[in-house]
Design a protein around this motif. Structure first.
Motif, PDB file in Angstrom:
ATOM      1  N   GLY A  33       0.815  -1.213   0.000  1.00  0.00           N
ATOM      2  CA  GLY A  33       0.000   0.000   0.000  1.00  0.00           C
ATOM      3  C   GLY A  33       0.844   1.255   0.000  1.00  0.00           C
ATOM      4  O   GLY A  33       1.867   1.351  -0.668  1.00  0.00           O
ATOM      5  N   LEU A  34       0.399   2.218   0.789  1.00  0.00           N
ATOM      6  CA  LEU A  34       1.053   3.518   0.859  1.00  0.00           C
ATOM      7  C   LEU A  34       1.771   3.689   2.181  1.00  0.00           C
ATOM      8  O   LEU A  34       1.424   3.063   3.186  1.00  0.00           O
ATOM      9  CB  LEU A  34       0.021   4.643   0.697  1.00  0.00           C
ATOM     10  N   GLY A  35       2.779   4.540   2.170  1.00  0.00           N
ATOM     11  CA  GLY A  35       3.480   4.946   3.380  1.00  0.00           C
ATOM     12  C   GLY A  35       3.701   6.436   3.338  1.00  0.00           C
ATOM     13  O   GLY A  35       3.302   7.122   2.389  1.00  0.00           O
ATOM     14  N   LEU A  36       4.358   6.964   4.375  1.00  0.00           N
ATOM     15  CA  LEU A  36       4.632   8.397   4.454  1.00  0.00           C
ATOM     16  C   LEU A  36       6.099   8.650   4.169  1.00  0.00           C
ATOM     17  O   LEU A  36       6.977   8.025   4.767  1.00  0.00           O
ATOM     18  CB  LEU A  36       4.270   8.951   5.835  1.00  0.00           C
ATOM     19  N   ASP A  37       6.370   9.581   3.271  1.00  0.00           N
ATOM     20  CA  ASP A  37       7.739   9.941   2.917  1.00  0.00           C
ATOM     21  C   ASP A  37       8.421  10.608   4.106  1.00  0.00           C
ATOM     22  O   ASP A  37       7.893  11.581   4.653  1.00  0.00           O
ATOM     23  CB  ASP A  37       7.730  10.885   1.712  1.00  0.00           C
ATOM     24  N   PRO A  38       9.601  10.108   4.530  1.00  0.00           N
ATOM     25  CA  PRO A  38      10.290  10.716   5.679  1.00  0.00           C
ATOM     26  C   PRO A  38      10.733  12.161   5.439  1.00  0.00           C
ATOM     27  O   PRO A  38      10.996  12.880   6.395  1.00  0.00           O
ATOM     28  CB  PRO A  38      11.511   9.806   5.886  1.00  0.00           C
ATOM     29  N   PHE A  39      10.840  12.576   4.175  1.00  0.00           N
ATOM     30  CA  PHE A  39      11.337  13.917   3.882  1.00  0.00           C
ATOM     31  C   PHE A  39      10.230  14.963   3.813  1.00  0.00           C
ATOM     32  O   PHE A  39      10.347  16.046   4.380  1.00  0.00           O
ATOM     33  CB  PHE A  39      12.126  13.907   2.563  1.00  0.00           C
ATOM     34  N   ASP A  40       9.126  14.641   3.116  1.00  0.00           N
ATOM     35  CA  ASP A  40       8.079  15.656   2.964  1.00  0.00           C
ATOM     36  C   ASP A  40       6.742  15.266   3.582  1.00  0.00           C
ATOM     37  O   ASP A  40       5.792  16.050   3.562  1.00  0.00           O
ATOM     38  CB  ASP A  40       7.882  16.010   1.483  1.00  0.00           C
TER      39      ASP A  40
END
Length: 372
Positions: free
Chosen positions: A294-301
């Motif tokens: 699925g989806l995850g959260l980008d650590p940078f933005d």
């Protein structure tokens, strides 16, 4: 680049060979396996669990070989008492007998102090607390450096959690998650992202939690990344137990490669990336729910991105550490395998779609756990 050692702790649920349900046979299994493994086979909170612990090593092949040996010895001991070790974050089937807590002073104290997490109001044992994880120990660090390295690594831990999701089923139902273990384990105090603390703050914080009764002792700090209190390592605690041995080795190599790449920043006193607790909690919840499919959260933005793309970004970041130990090509090969099969949770669901039986899922997990 400094080559760090790594070690792995794996927890297994013991299931009956006929019913495939969890059974309280760990004392017998550990007694038999202990003749060969000594302290490398250990108890866990419930008598339906067994833990194995590798020695520290810097070599991928040695780590894999030792894990295969430990699994084989435990598997043989389990067969002698009519059960099987299964590497899975949560049991697929519910127990047919009440779970019992391991008979040690510390676990008895935990069961009394945190009774609501272990028993129902009517005194019956809860079976939703039986979870199995895989913990990776990295390096030789004092507490100060372990805490600092944890701050640099923590934005990437949800990505590793997504990779290791292997508990879609619990008590004969599909949870809708890739890692239901992450949800159930989070009921225990301090399970979650590592707070931003230096060594003095850490010692004061943990001492206060113990005084308040939030924790039994400092060994009950269950952060996703913590300074180990029994060996001088950084311990990463975000993964489900995985039946596939190469997935376990892949996880350890990615943790080690990421740590080795980020360590020079720690030693140069470069500030860790600023990430808020709400963002980290959301990232871990998303990893538990959707895994690598699925989806995850980008650590940078902070934006949502496909989890596999985030995993690729993690490998790119960890590449200097992987190159230093000659593990890059093997890691990239395993990444292609995981990309193709979808990881542990997807494989479990594929078995259920094919056979329509939860017992078939348990059998597939047990067979994979035993296969080296």
């Amino acid at each position: 680049m400094r080559v760090l050692t790594m070690g792995v702790e794996e927890e297994f649920v013991l299931v009956d060979r006929r019913s495939r349900a969890p059974v309280n046979r760990a004392p017998e299994v550990i007694r038999r396996a202990g003749h060969e493994l000594g302290e490398q086979v250990q108890t866990e909170f419930f008598n339906a669990q067994v833990e194995i612990c590798t020695q520290a090593t810097a070599n991928r092949q040695d780590l894999r070989a030792e894990l295969a040996w430990l699994r084989a010895v435990v598997g043989k001991a389990a067969r002698e008492v009519r059960c099987m070790p299964v590497a899975c974050g949560t049991p697929v089937l519910p127990p047919e007998e009440p779970l019992t807590v391991t008979d040690s002073e510390r676990y008895r104290l935990m069961a009394r102090q945190f009774a609501s997490l272990v028993t129902h109001e009517d005194g019956r044992a809860r079976d939703d607390g039986l979870v199995c994880g895989c913990h990776v120990h990295i390096g030789t660090f004092d507490r100060e450096h372990a805490l600092a390295l944890a701050q640099h690594m923590r934005p990437w831990l949800p990505v590793l959690q997504a990779l290791a999701g292997n508990s879609p089923y619990a008590r004969r139902r599909d949870t809708g998650h890739q890692s239901w273990r992450a949800v159930e384990h989070a009921r225990w105090p301090t399970v979650g992202p590592t707070p931003v603390l230096d060594e003095a703050q850490y010692l004061a914080h943990v001492a206060q939690l113990v005084r308040q009764g939030t924790l039994l002792d400092n060994r009950m700090v269950y952060w996703h990344a913590r300074p180990s209190e029994h060996v001088p390592t950084l311990e990463i605690r975000i993964a489900d137990a995985n039946a596939d041995l190469d997935t376990v080795v892949l996880l350890a190599l990615l943790v080690r490669g990421l740590a080795a790449t980020l360590l020079p920043r720690v030693e140069a006193s470069v500030p860790a990336p600023h990430v808020t607790a709400p963002w980290l909690l959301r990232a871990h919840r998303l990893a538990a729910a959707q895994g690598i499919t699925g989806l995850g959260l980008d650590p940078f933005d902070g934006r949502e991105r496909p989890a596999l793309a985030l995993l690729d970004s993690l490998v790119t970041l960890a590449r200097p550490g992987l190159d230093a130990t000659g593990d890059t090509d093997w890691v990239l090969e395993q990444m292609e395998r995981v990309r193709a099969d979808g990881g542990g949770a997807a494989l479990q669901r594929a078995v259920f779609r094919r056979d329509g039986r939860f017992s078939a899922v348990v059998d597939a997990l047990a067979a994979t756990t035993a296969r080296s």
